[in-house]
Design a protein around this motif. Structure first.
Motif: not given
Length: 145
Positions: A1-7, A113-119
């Motif tokens: 699973p992948l979660v992406v956090a945007l700021d 995994r699981p991975l949260a990718l911060l952008v």
């Protein structure tokens, strides 16, 4: 699973990334800080309704999102430009982190995994990302890389 956090993204960037997240079957997207919501007209225009197929949440800041995701068992990584483009202070803090420089001939990345990718948007210092992540994916910003 992948979660992406945007700021700190511009509305058209949020829309484009929502569309990309939908295509990549990202589990959920976390919008942080002042990132525009999916109902923003420019986000709607560029997302082409991708937000209808994603789980989207909002958090106060990247640090809050990272802490919450870490507590849920996610590895926290950030996406940055070339690692050499970071200021000296950031490079010192990143020494104990997993850093992958992904170039034209270098795609050998072992992703937890699981991975949260911060952008984060261009106007946010890399420092905050480096502070809250365990790993970095650095993509070359120089076409010669």
């Amino acid at each position: 699973p992948l979660v992406v956090a945007l700021d700190l993204m511009e509305p058209h960037e949020v829309g484009c990334l929502l569309r990309t997240c939908e295509a990549m079957r990202v589990r959920s997207v976390v919008l942080c800080g002042k990132s525009p919501a999916p109902c923003d007209p420019q986000v709607l225009k560029t997302s082409v309704s991708a937000q209808e197929h994603l789980s989207i949440e909002h958090r106060h800041c990247l640090g809050e999102a990272a802490d919450e995701l870490r507590n849920q068992g996610y590895a926290i990584w950030c996406l940055t430009g070339q690692s050499g483009s970071m200021r000296g202070e950031s490079r010192k803090r990143a020494v104990n982190k997993v850093v992958y420089n992904v170039g034209h001939n270098n795609c050998d990345v072992v992703v937890p995994r699981p991975l949260a990718l911060l952008v984060s948007g261009w106007h946010n210092p890399v420092d905050e990302l480096v502070d809250v992540c365990e790993g970095q994916l650095c993509f070359p910003t120089d076409p010669e890389s």
